[in-house]
Design an enzyme around this catalytic site. Structure first.
Site, PDB file in Angstrom:
ATOM      1  N   CYS A 170       0.437   3.689   2.995  1.00  0.00           N
ATOM      2  CA  CYS A 170       0.748   3.004   4.046  1.00  0.00           C
ATOM      3  C   CYS A 170       2.445   3.343   4.255  1.00  0.00           C
ATOM      4  CB  CYS A 170       0.286   1.654   4.043  1.00  0.00           C
ATOM      5  SG  CYS A 170      -1.315   1.188   4.130  1.00  0.00           S
ATOM      6  N   CYS A 214       0.689  -1.255   0.279  1.00  0.00           N
ATOM      7  CA  CYS A 214       0.200   0.062  -0.055  1.00  0.00           C
ATOM      8  C   CYS A 214       0.935   1.211   0.061  1.00  0.00           C
ATOM      9  CB  CYS A 214      -0.854  -0.014   1.421  1.00  0.00           C
ATOM     10  SG  CYS A 214      -1.732   1.382   1.531  1.00  0.00           S
TER      11      CYS A 214
END
Length: 102
Positions: free
Chosen positions: A33, A30
């Site tokens: 992230c 991600c």
């Protein structure tokens, strides 16, 4: 340094913690992230005396992701006394996250 939470230690480390806990639900693939990673590390260092800060890999701990209804990542959940008190979805800045612990 942030902690790594998982299905085995979540109850003890998060739900039974005497200190507030910031949990970062993330995945290695991600992009947002990855942007949050350094911020989470800095927060873990700054809050080490008053709170726990850790991460949960949603791919490796799908049961916790389902249990806490994590639909998109990063999702940051703050627990106090074993209960969810705040939920933030998406990239957040450090000062905003620290404000929840003042």
């Amino acid at each position: 340094m942030e902690l790594n939470f998982n299905s085995e230690n979540f109850e003890n480390e998060v739900l039974n913690s005497e200190r507030p806990v910031l949990v970062d639900f993330y995945a290695d693939w991600c992009g947002p992230c990855k942007m949050m990673g350094p911020v989470i590390e800095e927060i873990a260092e700054e809050l080490k005396d008053i709170a726990k800060v850790g991460k949960i890999n949603v791919d490796e701990n799908q049961d916790l992701s389902i249990q806490y209804n994590v639909m998109s990542i990063p999702t940051l959940i703050i627990f106090k006394e074993g209960k969810e008190v705040e939920r933030l979805v998406g990239v957040r800045d450090k000062s905003e996250l620290l404000s929840y612990f003042k």
